[in-house]
Write a protein that holds these residues in place. Structure first.
Motif, mmCIF file in Angstrom:
data_model
loop_
_atom_site.group_PDB
_atom_site.id
_atom_site.type_symbol
_atom_site.label_atom_id
_atom_site.label_comp_id
_atom_site.label_asym_id
_atom_site.label_seq_id
_atom_site.Cartn_x
_atom_site.Cartn_y
_atom_site.Cartn_z
ATOM 1 N N GLU A 26 0.856 -1.081 -0.148
ATOM 2 C CA GLU A 26 0.003 0.037 -0.110
ATOM 3 C C GLU A 26 0.977 1.237 0.084
ATOM 4 O O GLU A 26 0.437 2.060 -0.811
ATOM 5 C CB GLU A 26 -0.868 0.098 1.333
ATOM 6 N N ALA A 27 1.911 1.334 0.910
ATOM 7 C CA ALA A 27 2.592 2.477 0.755
ATOM 8 C C ALA A 27 3.489 2.470 -0.515
ATOM 9 O O ALA A 27 3.716 3.688 -0.867
ATOM 10 C CB ALA A 27 3.644 2.267 2.023
ATOM 11 N N ALA A 28 4.046 1.457 -0.838
ATOM 12 C CA ALA A 28 4.752 1.646 -2.191
ATOM 13 C C ALA A 28 3.909 2.168 -3.231
ATOM 14 O O ALA A 28 4.432 2.774 -3.903
ATOM 15 C CB ALA A 28 5.199 0.147 -2.481
ATOM 16 N N GLU A 29 2.839 1.721 -3.294
ATOM 17 C CA GLU A 29 2.058 2.152 -4.465
ATOM 18 C C GLU A 29 1.694 3.930 -4.238
ATOM 19 O O GLU A 29 1.914 4.444 -5.267
ATOM 20 C CB GLU A 29 0.567 1.573 -4.416
ATOM 21 N N ALA A 46 9.298 2.551 3.359
ATOM 22 C CA ALA A 46 9.325 1.803 4.704
ATOM 23 C C ALA A 46 8.806 3.002 5.827
ATOM 24 O O ALA A 46 7.830 2.540 6.747
ATOM 25 C CB ALA A 46 10.520 1.559 5.281
ATOM 26 N N ARG A 47 9.069 3.982 5.766
ATOM 27 C CA ARG A 47 8.696 5.232 6.764
ATOM 28 C C ARG A 47 7.136 5.334 6.598
ATOM 29 O O ARG A 47 6.221 5.359 7.569
ATOM 30 C CB ARG A 47 9.370 6.491 6.415
ATOM 31 N N ARG A 48 6.388 5.181 5.430
ATOM 32 C CA ARG A 48 5.163 5.547 5.264
ATOM 33 C C ARG A 48 4.412 4.119 5.587
ATOM 34 O O ARG A 48 3.053 4.157 6.118
ATOM 35 C CB ARG A 48 4.826 5.869 3.856
ATOM 36 N N VAL A 70 3.614 -4.424 -7.073
ATOM 37 C CA VAL A 70 2.724 -3.243 -7.376
ATOM 38 C C VAL A 70 2.221 -3.344 -8.538
ATOM 39 O O VAL A 70 0.957 -3.307 -8.874
ATOM 40 C CB VAL A 70 3.441 -1.979 -6.806
ATOM 41 N N ILE A 71 3.076 -3.485 -9.579
ATOM 42 C CA ILE A 71 2.573 -3.585 -11.118
ATOM 43 C C ILE A 71 1.637 -4.605 -11.405
ATOM 44 O O ILE A 71 0.701 -4.305 -12.026
ATOM 45 C CB ILE A 71 3.765 -3.448 -11.901
ATOM 46 N N ASP A 72 2.098 -5.872 -10.924
ATOM 47 C CA ASP A 72 1.245 -6.935 -10.978
ATOM 48 C C ASP A 72 -0.155 -6.556 -10.571
ATOM 49 O O ASP A 72 -1.099 -7.007 -11.325
ATOM 50 C CB ASP A 72 1.771 -8.201 -10.347
#
Lengths: 214, 214
Positions: A26-29, A46-48, A70-72
């Motif tokens: 979720e954070a990565a997106e 990571a922080r998010r 994420v792309i998948d």
DNA sequence: AAAAATCTTGACCAATCGGTCAAGATATAA
DNA sequence: TTATATCTTGACCGATTGGTCAAGATTTTT
């Protein structure tokens, strides 16, 4: 979509892993959407996600592996919406349903659209194989369907490809350029009513544009 | 657009400075388009411009200053195309001319469109003031013009704003998503003939879509 | 309770980041 | 020619990058 196996002896992820991967993805997106792949940093993700950076790398070995996951996910959602453009309906219902689905997706998952946009702008270093296989086949089949509509005189004679591009461009614009749209709306995101009006305008202009009177 | 004065005693840039700034700005537009502001690096820009990084920083003190100059140039070009949507013509001529201008811009300056897209996706940290002033005023005046067309019965009753968004989205898509379009075109960029066909389709669908028979 | 598997995290690494600087090279003006 | 302004660039700076590791904490299995 090759993802390495990390399941235990009984072949399933632990609850801890499930939850942590979800939070990280979720954070990565969010971060990939805002900064693109190169501009995103694992420490920011990571922080998010509220965890130390080392913990992120325990679940996802590399930034690229995380990005691929994420792309998948995004591509899966994209394909779901794509399935609403199907053969069974008349042109009007089929196209209206597809436009609605794409507009709804832009509202519910704007981040996914932005990640996709960033990826394409960069030349699709990661999803090139999706473009050349899944997307190409899907597009070809839909082009054929639309061309049949043209041949049967159900819609005006347009090149199906450029009609599809117009639908993609217009609907995704509401996600990718949401900030600009909000700024031109006195700094506020479109309300539900405005969104419905946008959907109605987009649908009507395109359908009328290919000769289907609303 | 506040740019510091670096001119000599006689108030003009040297030929060397002129040429080097041009080369740097050209390289910067490429790199910012591909990687966004955060993902772009000054060393990469310098390398593409064929000069040492320290030399780049002699002409542009910071990455942000360089980025602002790139954005300024892009916005200037954008405004030129925007001026083709003017009061003097009938709706059909005015809109057709604007769509053509925007399509031509996507073909001749795709990098600028990509930099713009990246900037908006990031939330317009640098050009927010352009959006809130120049762009907002331009859009308001054109909305009013289109609304007049509607009131006079010259075009179908559409919300001018969403018509403009459709034009922006569709035309800019051919720049921002050029890689995807090429991939779906057997890996080759659109030929001149295909481009003309795309322009024709886009123009016809939109004009017909607002009730102007082609 | 003991053993095994899984998870957590501060400390650390080489590489790269944006940016500085001083010394020298080159071009222009007097 | 001389003096001045402009330009060039390798070396360097502290900060941050993606990623590793080992030691310990926690959870699950036996």
């Amino acid at each position: 979509m090759g993802t390495q196996d990390v399941s235990g002896k009984n072949g399933q992820k632990t609850a801890i892993r499930e939850e942590n991967e979800r939070a990280i993805l979720e954070a990565a997106e969010e971060v990939f959407a805002e900064y693109g792949f190169s501009g995103a940093t694992t420490s920011r993700i990571a922080r998010r996600a509220g965890i130390p950076k080392a913990n992120l790398h325990y679940y996802f070995a590399t930034k690229e592996a995380l990005y691929r996951r994420v792309i998948d996910n995004i591509f899966t959602v994209w394909l779901e919406a794509a399935s609403s453009l199907n053969e069974s309906d008349h042109p009007r219902q089929a196209l209206a349903a597809y436009i609605q689905a794409k507009m709804d997706l832009s509202r519910s998952r704007p981040l996914g659209s932005k990640v996709w946009a960033n990826e394409i702008i960069q030349g699709a270093p990661v999803i090139q194989d999706y473009l050349e296989n899944t997307l190409r086949e899907w597009t070809a089949s839909r082009e054929a369907m639309i061309r049949r509509w043209v041949d049967e005189g159900k819609i005006a004679p347009v090149n199906p490809r450029y009609l599809l591009y117009m639908i993609w461009a217009t609907t995704q614009h509401y996600a990718d350029f949401g900030h600009q749209i909000a700024t031109l709306n006195d700094g506020r995101a479109l309300t539900d009513a405005q969104w419905e009006e946008a959907k109605k305008n987009v649908t009507e202009i395109i359908l009328r544009g290919i000769g289907i009177s609303a």
